[in-house]
Write a protein that holds these residues in place. Structure first.
Motif, PDB file in Angstrom:
ATOM      1  N   HIS A  25       0.838  -1.200   0.000  1.00 25.93           N
ATOM      2  CA  HIS A  25       0.000   0.000   0.000  1.00 25.93           C
ATOM      3  C   HIS A  25       0.879   1.258   0.000  1.00 25.93           C
ATOM      4  CE1 HIS A  25      -3.445   2.544   0.814  1.00 25.93           C
ATOM      5  NE2 HIS A  25      -2.774   3.091   1.795  1.00 25.93           N
ATOM      6  N   TYR A  26       1.891   1.250   0.827  1.00 29.57           N
ATOM      7  CA  TYR A  26       2.798   2.389   0.919  1.00 29.57           C
ATOM      8  C   TYR A  26       3.518   2.601  -0.409  1.00 29.57           C
ATOM      9  CZ  TYR A  26       5.709   5.730   3.372  1.00 29.57           C
ATOM     10  OH  TYR A  26       6.314   6.886   3.796  1.00 29.57           O
ATOM     11  N   SER A  28       2.539   1.796  -3.404  1.00 24.91           N
ATOM     12  CA  SER A  28       1.646   2.295  -4.456  1.00 24.91           C
ATOM     13  C   SER A  28       1.246   3.743  -4.227  1.00 24.91           C
ATOM     14  CB  SER A  28       0.401   1.410  -4.555  1.00 24.91           C
ATOM     15  OG  SER A  28      -0.395   1.539  -3.395  1.00 24.91           O
ATOM     16  N   ARG A  29       1.218   4.187  -2.976  1.00 27.37           N
ATOM     17  CA  ARG A  29       0.785   5.553  -2.682  1.00 27.37           C
ATOM     18  C   ARG A  29       1.923   6.551  -2.600  1.00 27.37           C
ATOM     19  NH1 ARG A  29      -4.177   6.883   0.642  1.00 27.37           N
ATOM     20  NH2 ARG A  29      -2.825   8.659   0.796  1.00 27.37           N
ATOM     21  N   THR A  30       3.114   6.088  -2.270  1.00 23.75           N
ATOM     22  CA  THR A  30       4.163   7.041  -1.931  1.00 23.75           C
ATOM     23  C   THR A  30       5.373   6.980  -2.838  1.00 23.75           C
ATOM     24  OG1 THR A  30       3.448   6.836   0.354  1.00 23.75           O
ATOM     25  CG2 THR A  30       5.531   7.915  -0.007  1.00 23.75           C
TER      26      THR A  30
END
Length: 76
Positions: A25-26, A28-30
């Motif tokens: 998740h991190y 893909s977002r950051t």
């Protein structure tokens, strides 16, 4: 290292899977970086969070290390 029960192995796999979801998740977002870089970034961000909320990061990290050791040794 003692042999873990099937339940303990499953619980540790679940813990690793939760961490993988956080890293993915991190990523893909950051950063879009590899898992190692994402882990480093997550830890640095958690340090910022702890400082902003007056949480002793080093103390909590030491406690987490103890939990980890206990989980690997079948004590939790």
């Amino acid at each position: 290292m003692p042999r873990l029960t099937k339940l303990q192995r499953e619980q540790n796999r679940e813990r690793a899977n939760r961490a993988a979801e956080i890293i993915q998740h991190y990523r893909s977002r950051t950063t879009g970086e590899d898992a190692t870089t994402c882990l480093r970034d997550v830890l640095a961000d958690l340090m910022h969070f702890a400082r902003a909320n007056r949480i002793n990061f080093e103390g909590e990290l030491a406690t987490a290390r103890n939990y980890f050791d206990d989980e690997l040794n079948g004590l939790m």
